[in-house]
Motif scaffolding. Structure first.
Motif, mmCIF file in Angstrom:
data_model
loop_
_atom_site.group_PDB
_atom_site.id
_atom_site.type_symbol
_atom_site.label_atom_id
_atom_site.label_comp_id
_atom_site.label_asym_id
_atom_site.label_seq_id
_atom_site.Cartn_x
_atom_site.Cartn_y
_atom_site.Cartn_z
ATOM 1 N N VAL A 123 11.539 3.916 -36.354
ATOM 2 C CA VAL A 123 12.343 4.751 -37.250
ATOM 3 C C VAL A 123 11.681 6.120 -37.440
ATOM 4 O O VAL A 123 12.336 7.152 -37.426
ATOM 5 C CB VAL A 123 12.536 4.016 -38.598
ATOM 6 N N GLU A 124 10.344 6.111 -37.606
ATOM 7 C CA GLU A 124 9.599 7.377 -37.648
ATOM 8 C C GLU A 124 8.389 7.235 -36.736
ATOM 9 O O GLU A 124 7.674 6.225 -36.799
ATOM 10 C CB GLU A 124 9.121 7.700 -39.073
ATOM 11 N N VAL A 125 8.174 8.242 -35.896
ATOM 12 C CA VAL A 125 7.062 8.210 -34.937
ATOM 13 C C VAL A 125 6.186 9.439 -35.184
ATOM 14 O O VAL A 125 6.711 10.554 -35.270
ATOM 15 C CB VAL A 125 7.604 8.228 -33.479
ATOM 16 N N PRO A 126 4.865 9.250 -35.311
ATOM 17 C CA PRO A 126 4.010 10.424 -35.521
ATOM 18 C C PRO A 126 3.893 11.249 -34.243
ATOM 19 O O PRO A 126 3.784 10.691 -33.148
ATOM 20 C CB PRO A 126 2.651 9.799 -35.895
ATOM 21 N N TYR A 127 3.951 12.553 -34.378
ATOM 22 C CA TYR A 127 3.799 13.459 -33.225
ATOM 23 C C TYR A 127 2.715 14.478 -33.518
ATOM 24 O O TYR A 127 2.594 14.932 -34.653
ATOM 25 C CB TYR A 127 5.111 14.226 -32.976
ATOM 26 N N LYS A 128 1.947 14.839 -32.502
ATOM 27 C CA LYS A 128 0.998 15.938 -32.653
ATOM 28 C C LYS A 128 1.046 16.780 -31.380
ATOM 29 O O LYS A 128 0.985 16.203 -30.273
ATOM 30 C CB LYS A 128 -0.413 15.369 -32.857
ATOM 31 N N GLY A 130 3.419 18.024 -29.887
ATOM 32 C CA GLY A 130 4.518 17.597 -29.016
ATOM 33 C C GLY A 130 4.307 16.247 -28.363
ATOM 34 O O GLY A 130 5.127 15.809 -27.545
ATOM 35 N N ARG A 131 3.208 15.576 -28.687
ATOM 36 C CA ARG A 131 2.917 14.279 -28.065
ATOM 37 C C ARG A 131 3.058 13.156 -29.094
ATOM 38 O O ARG A 131 2.563 13.279 -30.215
ATOM 39 C CB ARG A 131 1.459 14.244 -27.564
ATOM 40 N N PRO A 132 3.706 12.030 -28.699
ATOM 41 C CA PRO A 132 3.818 10.920 -29.648
ATOM 42 C C PRO A 132 2.479 10.202 -29.800
ATOM 43 O O PRO A 132 1.738 10.048 -28.821
ATOM 44 C CB PRO A 132 4.844 9.989 -28.985
ATOM 45 N N LEU A 133 2.180 9.778 -31.013
ATOM 46 C CA LEU A 133 0.964 8.991 -31.270
ATOM 47 C C LEU A 133 1.394 7.590 -31.697
ATOM 48 O O LEU A 133 2.577 7.305 -31.849
ATOM 49 C CB LEU A 133 0.129 9.661 -32.354
ATOM 50 N N GLY A 134 0.407 6.721 -31.906
ATOM 51 C CA GLY A 134 0.725 5.361 -32.386
ATOM 52 C C GLY A 134 1.387 4.495 -31.330
ATOM 53 O O GLY A 134 2.256 3.671 -31.644
ATOM 54 N N ALA A 135 0.961 4.642 -30.075
ATOM 55 C CA ALA A 135 1.531 3.820 -28.995
ATOM 56 C C ALA A 135 1.170 2.346 -29.199
ATOM 57 O O ALA A 135 0.212 2.020 -29.913
ATOM 58 C CB ALA A 135 0.971 4.291 -27.654
ATOM 59 N N THR A 136 1.941 1.474 -28.592
ATOM 60 C CA THR A 136 1.585 0.043 -28.588
ATOM 61 C C THR A 136 1.232 -0.354 -27.153
ATOM 62 O O THR A 136 1.979 -0.034 -26.223
ATOM 63 C CB THR A 136 2.750 -0.831 -29.104
ATOM 64 N N CYS A 137 0.076 -1.023 -26.990
ATOM 65 C CA CYS A 137 -0.359 -1.481 -25.662
ATOM 66 C C CYS A 137 -0.030 -2.962 -25.519
ATOM 67 O O CYS A 137 -0.281 -3.741 -26.449
ATOM 68 C CB CYS A 137 -1.864 -1.328 -25.497
ATOM 69 N N ALA A 265 -1.970 -2.185 -31.395
ATOM 70 C CA ALA A 265 -1.439 -0.869 -31.756
ATOM 71 C C ALA A 265 -2.549 0.175 -31.632
ATOM 72 O O ALA A 265 -3.731 -0.164 -31.643
ATOM 73 C CB ALA A 265 -0.901 -0.911 -33.184
ATOM 74 N N THR A 266 -2.157 1.439 -31.501
ATOM 75 C CA THR A 266 -3.142 2.521 -31.397
ATOM 76 C C THR A 266 -3.164 3.293 -32.714
ATOM 77 O O THR A 266 -2.135 3.838 -33.133
ATOM 78 C CB THR A 266 -2.751 3.489 -30.247
ATOM 79 N N PHE A 267 -4.332 3.330 -33.334
ATOM 80 C CA PHE A 267 -4.439 3.998 -34.638
ATOM 81 C C PHE A 267 -5.033 5.397 -34.454
ATOM 82 O O PHE A 267 -6.157 5.660 -34.837
ATOM 83 C CB PHE A 267 -5.256 3.139 -35.603
ATOM 84 N N ASP A 268 -4.246 6.273 -33.819
ATOM 85 C CA ASP A 268 -4.730 7.626 -33.543
ATOM 86 C C ASP A 268 -3.974 8.667 -34.372
ATOM 87 O O ASP A 268 -3.811 9.802 -33.963
ATOM 88 C CB ASP A 268 -4.594 7.931 -32.032
ATOM 89 N N TYR A 269 -3.448 8.262 -35.520
ATOM 90 C CA TYR A 269 -2.677 9.162 -36.383
ATOM 91 C C TYR A 269 -2.998 8.798 -37.833
ATOM 92 O O TYR A 269 -3.536 7.712 -38.107
ATOM 93 C CB TYR A 269 -1.167 8.973 -36.138
ATOM 94 N N ALA A 270 -2.723 9.693 -38.720
ATOM 95 C CA ALA A 270 -2.933 9.427 -40.156
ATOM 96 C C ALA A 270 -1.980 10.303 -40.939
ATOM 97 O O ALA A 270 -1.483 11.321 -40.408
ATOM 98 C CB ALA A 270 -4.381 9.741 -40.539
#
Ligand code: SIN
Length: 286
Positions: A123-128, A130-137, A265-270
């Motif tokens: 529903v909401e995706v963090p971006y920095k 222009g790149r999406p963060l919080g990917a799931t592996c 999950a990737t915790f590369d956003y805050a």
């Protein structure tokens, strides 16, 4: 509807186009979707602006929905089968689970009947920049099993392992991410024993079923042997050649198989970068 299955070019994962999840899906289409899902283990649909009702209806067409009690402050207006994953804080409290996926795991491994399928929508995706963060592996546990040596396959035959939600919480707490105490009811259902190699109920393929997050002990061998074997297997099964990483876009819907895959999950956003996802869980395969 004319489905197109586009493999991700990895050990698992495929995009499916040609289906609108806001609409009713006929049996023939469900059959095709499930075939693609069991083959690719993780499938995703882009640009699906769905609500809770669509999410629940689509999920119920795949298998039997399961209610997952959240320990966080999930919005009370959500249907009980919708689980909230988010870093968003409202009125001083997290609105959903904010640290799910900290370790490689399969959902519900601590349950006597582990979860079968999980369906997550963004529903909401963090971006920095222009790149999406919080990917799931994701990692394929069929590919990981197939790649084991014959000697290791032989060694694992008949072995069972203990999976524990308490272990998962302890690991999280050690990283300073204090989890809320389990309720008495949750504690009663916090541990389960499963074969180290599970046979997938639909495809009959062998799946390596141990994970960093939940597997506490391999039974019937010494503590040292269990520790060493778990270290070897958990490192083996998430090697890059078995993985697909999903970079989320808003309105993605992605489903994964909880027997044949594990994820992290990737915790590369805050905050102030926000991530909001909703998940349904299926108890059965069909
Ligand atoms: C999960 O571990 O179920 C959540 C994965 C994610 O939020 O990317």
């Amino acid at each position: 509807m004319s489905l197109k299955i586009i493999p991700a070019g990895a050990a698992l994962g495929a995009e499916i186009t040609g289906v609108d999840l806001t609409k009713n899906i006929d049996d023939a289409t469900y059959k095709q979707l499930k075939q693609a899902f069991y083959q690719h283990e993780v499938v995703y649909f882009r640009d699906q602006d769905i609500g809770d009702d669509d999410h629940l209806r689509f999920s119920a067409g795949i298998g039997e929905l399961r209610r997952i009690l959240s320990r966080t402050n999930a919005p009370s207006l959500k249907p009980p089968e919708i689980f909230t994953l988010s870093n968003i804080i409202e009125n001083g409290k997290h609105i959903g689970s904010y640290d799910s996926g900290l370790f490689w795991h399969t959902d519900g491994a601590y349950a006597t009947q582990p979860h079968a399928v999980s369906i997550l929508r963004a529903v909401e995706v963090p971006y920095k920049d222009g790149r999406p963060l919080g990917a799931t592996c994701f990692a394929s546990m069929t590919a990981a099993y197939d790649a084991l040596s014959s000697a290791m396959k032989h060694r694992l035959e008949g072995l069972q392992a203990l999976h524990s939600r308490l272990l998962r919480d302890e690991k999280s707490n050690q990283l300073g991410r204090k989890r809320a105490e389990l309720t008495a009811e949750q504690k009663k259902n916090a541990e389960a024993v499963h074969p180290v190699v599970r046979i997938h109920p639909i495809t009959k393929r062998k799946c390596l079923y141990v994970s960093e997050g939940y597997t506490a002990r391999i039974l019937g061998i010494s503590d040292d042997e269990s520790k060493n074997l778990l270290e070897e297997l958990t490192a083996h099964c998430v090697q890059p050649q078995f993985r697909y990483t999903h970079d989320w876009r808003v309105h993605d819907v992605l489903m994964w198989d909880d027997c044949s895959t594990q994820h992290r999950a990737t915790f590369d956003y805050a905050l102030p970068l926000r991530r909001l996802m909703y998940k349904t869980t299926l108890a059965t395969y069909s």
